[in-house]
Write a protein that holds these residues in place. Structure first.
Motif, PDB file in Angstrom:
ATOM      1  N   ALA A  19      -2.318   0.479  -1.616  1.00  0.00           N
ATOM      2  CA  ALA A  19      -1.184   1.380  -1.823  1.00  0.00           C
ATOM      3  C   ALA A  19      -1.378   2.160  -3.117  1.00  0.00           C
ATOM      4  O   ALA A  19      -1.534   1.584  -4.193  1.00  0.00           O
ATOM      5  CB  ALA A  19       0.119   0.585  -1.875  1.00  0.00           C
ATOM      6  N   PRO A  62       2.494   9.207 -11.667  1.00  0.00           N
ATOM      7  CA  PRO A  62       2.172   9.373 -10.257  1.00  0.00           C
ATOM      8  C   PRO A  62       1.197  10.518 -10.053  1.00  0.00           C
ATOM      9  O   PRO A  62       1.234  11.508 -10.776  1.00  0.00           O
ATOM     10  CB  PRO A  62       3.509   9.671  -9.596  1.00  0.00           C
ATOM     11  CG  PRO A  62       4.485   9.880 -10.678  1.00  0.00           C
ATOM     12  CD  PRO A  62       3.872   9.466 -11.978  1.00  0.00           C
ATOM     13  N   GLU A 121       0.292   5.164   4.151  1.00  0.00           N
ATOM     14  CA  GLU A 121      -0.110   6.555   3.941  1.00  0.00           C
ATOM     15  C   GLU A 121      -1.502   6.694   3.356  1.00  0.00           C
ATOM     16  O   GLU A 121      -2.019   7.799   3.267  1.00  0.00           O
ATOM     17  CB  GLU A 121       0.901   7.248   3.028  1.00  0.00           C
ATOM     18  CG  GLU A 121       2.254   7.449   3.677  1.00  0.00           C
ATOM     19  CD  GLU A 121       3.300   7.991   2.728  1.00  0.00           C
ATOM     20  OE1 GLU A 121       3.079   7.975   1.497  1.00  0.00           O
ATOM     21  OE2 GLU A 121       4.359   8.425   3.223  1.00  0.00           O
ATOM     22  N   SER A 122      -2.118   5.585   2.964  1.00  0.00           N
ATOM     23  CA  SER A 122      -3.440   5.652   2.331  1.00  0.00           C
ATOM     24  C   SER A 122      -4.523   6.068   3.310  1.00  0.00           C
ATOM     25  O   SER A 122      -5.596   6.489   2.906  1.00  0.00           O
ATOM     26  CB  SER A 122      -3.805   4.307   1.701  1.00  0.00           C
ATOM     27  OG  SER A 122      -4.085   3.348   2.708  1.00  0.00           O
ATOM     28  N   ALA A 165       8.557   0.646  -0.573  1.00  0.00           N
ATOM     29  CA  ALA A 165       7.787   1.754  -1.149  1.00  0.00           C
ATOM     30  C   ALA A 165       6.299   1.426  -1.157  1.00  0.00           C
ATOM     31  O   ALA A 165       5.456   2.298  -0.886  1.00  0.00           O
ATOM     32  CB  ALA A 165       8.276   2.060  -2.570  1.00  0.00           C
ATOM     33  N   VAL A 171       0.682   3.763  -4.801  1.00  0.00           N
ATOM     34  CA  VAL A 171       1.820   3.644  -5.702  1.00  0.00           C
ATOM     35  C   VAL A 171       1.697   2.441  -6.647  1.00  0.00           C
ATOM     36  O   VAL A 171       2.412   2.352  -7.641  1.00  0.00           O
ATOM     37  CB  VAL A 171       3.133   3.596  -4.878  1.00  0.00           C
ATOM     38  CG1 VAL A 171       3.302   2.248  -4.213  1.00  0.00           C
ATOM     39  CG2 VAL A 171       4.320   3.945  -5.716  1.00  0.00           C
ATOM     40  N   SER A 186       3.414   3.375   1.033  1.00  0.00           N
ATOM     41  CA  SER A 186       2.250   3.905   0.332  1.00  0.00           C
ATOM     42  C   SER A 186       0.958   3.371   0.935  1.00  0.00           C
ATOM     43  O   SER A 186      -0.016   4.118   1.089  1.00  0.00           O
ATOM     44  CB  SER A 186       2.335   3.553  -1.158  1.00  0.00           C
ATOM     45  OG  SER A 186       1.221   4.048  -1.850  1.00  0.00           O
ATOM     46  N   GLN A 238       1.624  11.580  -4.700  1.00  0.00           N
ATOM     47  CA  GLN A 238       2.753  10.666  -4.655  1.00  0.00           C
ATOM     48  C   GLN A 238       4.042  11.418  -4.952  1.00  0.00           C
ATOM     49  O   GLN A 238       4.036  12.486  -5.537  1.00  0.00           O
ATOM     50  CB  GLN A 238       2.589   9.540  -5.677  1.00  0.00           C
ATOM     51  CG  GLN A 238       1.420   8.640  -5.407  1.00  0.00           C
ATOM     52  CD  GLN A 238       1.218   7.650  -6.535  1.00  0.00           C
ATOM     53  OE1 GLN A 238       1.967   7.617  -7.490  1.00  0.00           O
ATOM     54  NE2 GLN A 238       0.183   6.853  -6.423  1.00  0.00           N
TER      55      GLN A 238
END
Length: 101
Positions: A67, A79, A56-57, A49, A69, A53, A83
């Motif tokens: 990250a 979140p 995806e940043s 996870a 997350v 994350s 998220q």
């Protein structure tokens, strides 16, 4: 001790995430829950996870400390709208534990 070495920063992130999940696992176990999967599977799911994350940043480089997350995992913050709903630790533990009683 803060470090400018990216490798050391990522190792610290991994250590912090592992400590956070271990704390939550022990708390659940004290309250009558047990794992249905190997402990390493729980660690791997949470680290995954964090990696997703970080990817995806859209920051370069996409290092683990970026990250989004992490605030949720390490600080228990709510979140953000970007998220997924929920807390990654709770999500992993909900799928990986059952009550013993």
């Amino acid at each position: 001790m803060p470090s400018d070495d990216p490798g050391q920063v990522e190792i610290q992130v991994i250590q912090d995430v592992l400590e956070a999940i271990e704390t939550r696992l022990r708390d659940r176990e004290r309250h009558g829950w047990r794992l249905t999967v190997p402990r390493s599977r729980v660690y791997a799911a949470l680290l995954h996870a964090v990696i997703i994350s970080a990817r995806e940043s859209h920051c370069f480089p996409a290092t683990l400390d970026r990250a989004a997350v992490l605030d949720t995992i390490l600080d228990g913050a709510e979140p953000s709208m970007q998220q997924a709903v929920g807390c990654p630790i709770d999500d992993v533990l909900d799928r990986s534990t059952v009550p013993v009683n």
